[in-house]
Write a protein that holds these residues in place. Structure first.
Motif, PDB file in Angstrom:
ATOM      1  N   GLY A   1      -3.920   8.502  10.550  1.00 59.85           N
ATOM      2  CA  GLY A   1      -2.859   9.076   9.724  1.00 59.85           C
ATOM      3  C   GLY A   1      -2.160   8.027   8.876  1.00 59.85           C
ATOM      4  O   GLY A   1      -2.045   6.866   9.264  1.00 59.85           O
ATOM      5  N   ASN A   2      -1.666   8.446   7.717  1.00 60.89           N
ATOM      6  CA  ASN A   2      -0.992   7.526   6.793  1.00 60.89           C
ATOM      7  C   ASN A   2       0.520   7.701   6.825  1.00 60.89           C
ATOM      8  O   ASN A   2       1.049   8.592   7.504  1.00 60.89           O
ATOM      9  N   LYS A   3       1.220   6.868   6.083  1.00 53.78           N
ATOM     10  CA  LYS A   3       2.693   6.866   6.110  1.00 53.78           C
ATOM     11  C   LYS A   3       3.273   8.154   5.523  1.00 53.78           C
ATOM     12  O   LYS A   3       4.319   8.618   5.980  1.00 53.78           O
ATOM     13  N   SER A   4       2.614   8.707   4.528  1.00 58.19           N
ATOM     14  CA  SER A   4       3.107   9.959   3.939  1.00 58.19           C
ATOM     15  C   SER A   4       3.106  11.064   4.986  1.00 58.19           C
ATOM     16  O   SER A   4       4.050  11.874   5.067  1.00 58.19           O
ATOM     17  N   GLU A   5       2.051  11.111   5.798  1.00 56.40           N
ATOM     18  CA  GLU A   5       1.979  12.101   6.871  1.00 56.40           C
ATOM     19  C   GLU A   5       2.993  11.809   7.965  1.00 56.40           C
ATOM     20  O   GLU A   5       3.616  12.732   8.517  1.00 56.40           O
ATOM     21  N   MET A   6       3.182  10.538   8.290  1.00 53.68           N
ATOM     22  CA  MET A   6       4.180  10.177   9.302  1.00 53.68           C
ATOM     23  C   MET A   6       5.585  10.553   8.842  1.00 53.68           C
ATOM     24  O   MET A   6       6.434  10.934   9.638  1.00 53.68           O
TER      25      MET A   6
ATOM     26  N   LYS B   1      -0.074   7.578   1.041  1.00 54.25           N
ATOM     27  CA  LYS B   1      -1.327   8.223   0.638  1.00 54.25           C
ATOM     28  C   LYS B   1      -1.818   7.718  -0.719  1.00 54.25           C
ATOM     29  O   LYS B   1      -3.024   7.483  -0.904  1.00 54.25           O
ATOM     30  N   THR B   2      -0.917   7.557  -1.662  1.00 53.28           N
ATOM     31  CA  THR B   2      -1.343   7.061  -2.972  1.00 53.28           C
ATOM     32  C   THR B   2      -1.920   5.655  -2.854  1.00 53.28           C
ATOM     33  O   THR B   2      -2.870   5.305  -3.565  1.00 53.28           O
ATOM     34  N   LEU B   3      -1.389   4.850  -1.950  1.00 55.00           N
ATOM     35  CA  LEU B   3      -1.931   3.509  -1.730  1.00 55.00           C
ATOM     36  C   LEU B   3      -3.283   3.571  -1.027  1.00 55.00           C
ATOM     37  O   LEU B   3      -4.153   2.720  -1.261  1.00 55.00           O
ATOM     38  N   VAL B   4      -3.493   4.590  -0.182  1.00 55.43           N
ATOM     39  CA  VAL B   4      -4.804   4.782   0.446  1.00 55.43           C
ATOM     40  C   VAL B   4      -5.883   4.900  -0.625  1.00 55.43           C
ATOM     41  O   VAL B   4      -6.945   4.263  -0.541  1.00 55.43           O
ATOM     42  N   PHE B   5      -5.631   5.709  -1.643  1.00 55.30           N
ATOM     43  CA  PHE B   5      -6.601   5.866  -2.728  1.00 55.30           C
ATOM     44  C   PHE B   5      -6.858   4.536  -3.436  1.00 55.30           C
ATOM     45  O   PHE B   5      -8.007   4.166  -3.711  1.00 55.30           O
ATOM     46  N   GLU B   6      -5.790   3.789  -3.720  1.00 60.60           N
ATOM     47  CA  GLU B   6      -5.939   2.508  -4.405  1.00 60.60           C
ATOM     48  C   GLU B   6      -6.750   1.522  -3.565  1.00 60.60           C
ATOM     49  O   GLU B   6      -7.599   0.781  -4.091  1.00 60.60           O
ATOM     50  N   LEU B   7      -6.495   1.505  -2.265  1.00 63.33           N
ATOM     51  CA  LEU B   7      -7.207   0.574  -1.389  1.00 63.33           C
ATOM     52  C   LEU B   7      -8.686   0.923  -1.286  1.00 63.33           C
ATOM     53  O   LEU B   7      -9.548   0.028  -1.227  1.00 63.33           O
ATOM     54  N   CYS B   8      -9.000   2.216  -1.251  1.00 64.07           N
ATOM     55  CA  CYS B   8     -10.407   2.621  -1.209  1.00 64.07           C
ATOM     56  C   CYS B   8     -11.134   2.176  -2.469  1.00 64.07           C
ATOM     57  O   CYS B   8     -12.265   1.648  -2.399  1.00 64.07           O
ATOM     58  N   ARG B   9     -10.508   2.366  -3.595  1.00 61.68           N
ATOM     59  CA  ARG B   9     -11.151   1.941  -4.840  1.00 61.68           C
ATOM     60  C   ARG B   9     -11.286   0.419  -4.884  1.00 61.68           C
ATOM     61  O   ARG B   9     -12.320  -0.106  -5.343  1.00 61.68           O
ATOM     62  N   TRP B  10     -10.264  -0.300  -4.406  1.00 61.88           N
ATOM     63  CA  TRP B  10     -10.383  -1.766  -4.379  1.00 61.88           C
ATOM     64  C   TRP B  10     -11.510  -2.187  -3.453  1.00 61.88           C
ATOM     65  O   TRP B  10     -12.321  -3.053  -3.814  1.00 61.88           O
ATOM     66  N   ARG B  11     -11.595  -1.577  -2.267  1.00 64.83           N
ATOM     67  CA  ARG B  11     -12.632  -1.980  -1.314  1.00 64.83           C
ATOM     68  C   ARG B  11     -14.028  -1.757  -1.887  1.00 64.83           C
ATOM     69  O   ARG B  11     -14.948  -2.564  -1.650  1.00 64.83           O
ATOM     70  N   ASN B  12     -14.185  -0.718  -2.675  1.00 66.55           N
ATOM     71  CA  ASN B  12     -15.493  -0.446  -3.266  1.00 66.55           C
ATOM     72  C   ASN B  12     -15.863  -1.432  -4.372  1.00 66.55           C
ATOM     73  O   ASN B  12     -17.025  -1.515  -4.770  1.00 66.55           O
ATOM     74  N   THR B  13     -14.883  -2.199  -4.879  1.00 66.78           N
ATOM     75  CA  THR B  13     -15.225  -3.262  -5.833  1.00 66.78           C
ATOM     76  C   THR B  13     -15.855  -4.452  -5.120  1.00 66.78           C
ATOM     77  O   THR B  13     -16.531  -5.271  -5.750  1.00 66.78           O
ATOM     78  N   VAL B  14     -15.612  -4.573  -3.824  1.00 63.91           N
ATOM     79  CA  VAL B  14     -16.212  -5.650  -3.034  1.00 63.91           C
ATOM     80  C   VAL B  14     -17.639  -5.282  -2.667  1.00 63.91           C
ATOM     81  O   VAL B  14     -18.577  -6.054  -2.853  1.00 63.91           O
ATOM     82  N   SER B  15     -17.827  -4.098  -2.122  1.00 66.56           N
ATOM     83  CA  SER B  15     -19.140  -3.504  -1.871  1.00 66.56           C
ATOM     84  C   SER B  15     -18.922  -2.012  -1.724  1.00 66.56           C
ATOM     85  O   SER B  15     -17.887  -1.563  -1.228  1.00 66.56           O
TER      86      SER B  15
END
Length: 530
Positions: free
Chosen positions: A388-393, A416-430
């Motif tokens: 769960g993320n902070k928005s849900e908490m 939650k909005t940061l979750v999306f940003e982090l996923c996109r950043w992680r995909n720039t690595v692999s």
């Protein structure tokens, strides 16, 4: 004079082990020609020992650790540790050289805000400490002392030519920049250069990001250690100033948050001796990010993902989960929960007779999943990571004993909005997170055609209100005056208040903002203030 900043990752309470690490760093510093080695704040015990500091036996072990370090010759050591003198306890730094104790500094300013409780444990110090090394007068300060003028000014008045600052400064977003700025102010006010050493590693919900550095008399960062990793940073003092040294590039804003989550998971699992982790994989973005973090922290061989579909789980959720598993190579199981759900409903039928279906049936599905994960945890010894993320908490969009069941909440302080940003950043690595997981509308999939936004304001609105109210301490009226719809603000604030009892029962998780739902959030559950 050559100064070695010993940035390392201690384990709270492992005093003998931490002393051995310091000795190893000191030997390496001697080989590289260092005259002084300075450790982070409370390096000998780890930060923070919390109520271990109330035990007399703890100080006896600290004394043994100092005795061990005192035996080292050939370098001056500045060691951070707690000390008890009579009935008073101090956050201290002791200067050791060739079997002698040259002095002991007691931290003057004790933080008692955010995640810090130092007034509970320590008495503030009252005097500066300046010692001489290679003909240079060296001052010592500890963490909070460098965030205000008075301790630094007193150290300058005592004759210091350079200041060593011992720190246990935990990460939150933009913290490295804030440290640099604070030290520039101290340089401007005192005219002295500063060498700043920080802890690295995770301790429960705190992550210490290292990034030790030195600033010269002009306020320039002349040496910069890496973030998060152990490092011995060398910086020379000559001609009355700190000289240019090694400069390591620091991570950007999203990488910093992601690496904080990785270190938090790595050290919570590793320092507590768990053989690995379990998590429920749903095909949604939160569990996908949690899985990526877990694998980066521990390696695929220590991560077990479990998909637990029901009749409401979309086929693409299962497909996307299998796709991500194939990319990461972790152990994976699928357990169908609907037969268990039907058994529960059959047993509850007499009690539920005549009552409409509501969130009770949705929560029952989440609790079945939580029970399965905890059973697998008991059998394997692996720790369950909640997703769960902070928005849900904030809003209570989570189920006690369901998706909240587990030992470490990786995204607890990640909106939650940061979750999306982090996923996109992680995909720039692999490219480990399937694109459809990122682009699909979020859903708990506990009833037909369910979407998160059916029950909550749009996440960009929810997260902005949450940031202002939770992290910025703004009132509802202030947030409405800033242009947010009154209905949205009232709804978020109401949900925040009525779900305090849930947050009190949630597992710990890594802090990435200046105010997370952990040590720095202490609201009464029973509370009529509005």
């Amino acid at each position: 004079m050559r100064i070695a900043l010993a940035q390392f990752n201690p384990i709270v309470g492992d005093i003998a082990g931490n002393a051995e690490k310091i000795l190893s760093l000191a030997h390496a510093a001697i080989v590289q020609g260092a005259d002084v080695l300075v450790t982070p704040e409370l390096a000998l015990t780890g930060y923070s020992p919390e109520d271990l500091l109330l035990r007399d036996s703890f100080y006896r072990e600290v004394a043994k650790g100092l005795d061990t370090l005192e035996q080292l010759d050939g370098i001056t050591l500045v060691i951070g540790h707690p000390v008890k003198l009579g009935n008073e306890r101090f956050n201290a730094a002791t200067v050791l050289r060739d079997g002698h104790r040259l002095g002991q500094y007691h931290k003057m300013l004790l933080p008692n805000n955010e995640v810090f409780d130092e007034c509970r444990y320590f008495t503030p110090g009252a005097a500066p400490l300046v010692f001489e090394q290679n003909g240079v007068k060296v001052g010592v300060l500890i963490c909070e002392d460098v965030w205000s003028l008075e301790p630094a000014a007193e150290t300058a008045d005592a004759g210091a030519e350079v200041v060593l600052a011992l720190n246990a400064s935990p990460f939150h977003r933009n913290k490295i920049e804030a440290r640099h700025e604070a030290l520039r102010y101290r340089v401007e006010e005192t005219g002295l250069p500063f060498a700043y050493v920080n802890l690295a590693g995770g301790q429960d919900e705190l992550v210490f990001d290292g990034a030790s550095f030195a600033v010269d008399k002009s306020g320039r960062v002349v040496a910069q250690a890496a973030a998060y990793d152990d490092e011995l940073l060398l910086v020379d003092f000559a001609d009355g100033d700190l000289q240019q040294g090694k400069q390591t590039a620091l991570p950007g804003p999203l990488e910093s948050v992601y690496r904080t989550l990785v270190v938090g998971v790595r050290d919570y699992i590793g320092k507590n001796g768990f053989p690995g982790t379990l998590l429920g994989l749903s095909g949604g973005i939160d569990s996908a990010l949690t899985l990526a973090v877990a694998v980066d922290a521990l390696g695929a061989d220590k991560v077990h993902a479990v998909m637990m579909p029901s009749r409401y789980t979309a086929d693409i959720s299962v497909t996307d989960s299998r796709d991500m598993i194939a990319r990461l190579g972790v152990k994976y199981d699928e357990i169908e929960i609907w037969p268990m759900y039907e058994s529960f409903m059959a047993g509850l039928a007499p009690s539920f007779a005549g009552l409409e279906m509501d969130t009770t049936e949705e929560n029952l599905q989440a609790r079945i999943r939580g029970t399965l994960l905890m059973a697998l945890s008991n059998k394997s010894g692996k720790l369950v990571l909640t997703t769960g993320n902070k928005s849900e908490m904030t809003t209570g969009y989570c189920t006690l004993y369901g998706d909240m069941a587990g030992g470490f909440a990786v995204l607890k302080d990640v909106a939650k909005t940061l979750v999306f940003e982090l996923c996109r950043w992680r995909n720039t690595v692999s490219d480990v997170i399937p694109e459809r997981i990122i682009t699909r509308p979020p859903s708990a999939e506990l009833r037909p055609d369910q979407k998160d936004q059916d029950s909550l304001p749009p996440y960009e609105v929810l997260d902005a209100i949450m940031a202002r109210y939770v992290e910025g301490n703004q009132s509802a009226a202030d947030i409405i005056a800033a242009g947010f719809a009154k209905a949205d603000v009232d709804r978020v604030v109401r949900l925040l208040k009525i779900n305090e009892y849930k947050r009190r029962q949630a597992p710990v998780g890594p802090r990435v903002t200046q105010r997370g739902f952990g040590k720095d959030w202490r609201y009464p559950i029973t509370n009529r203030f509005s």
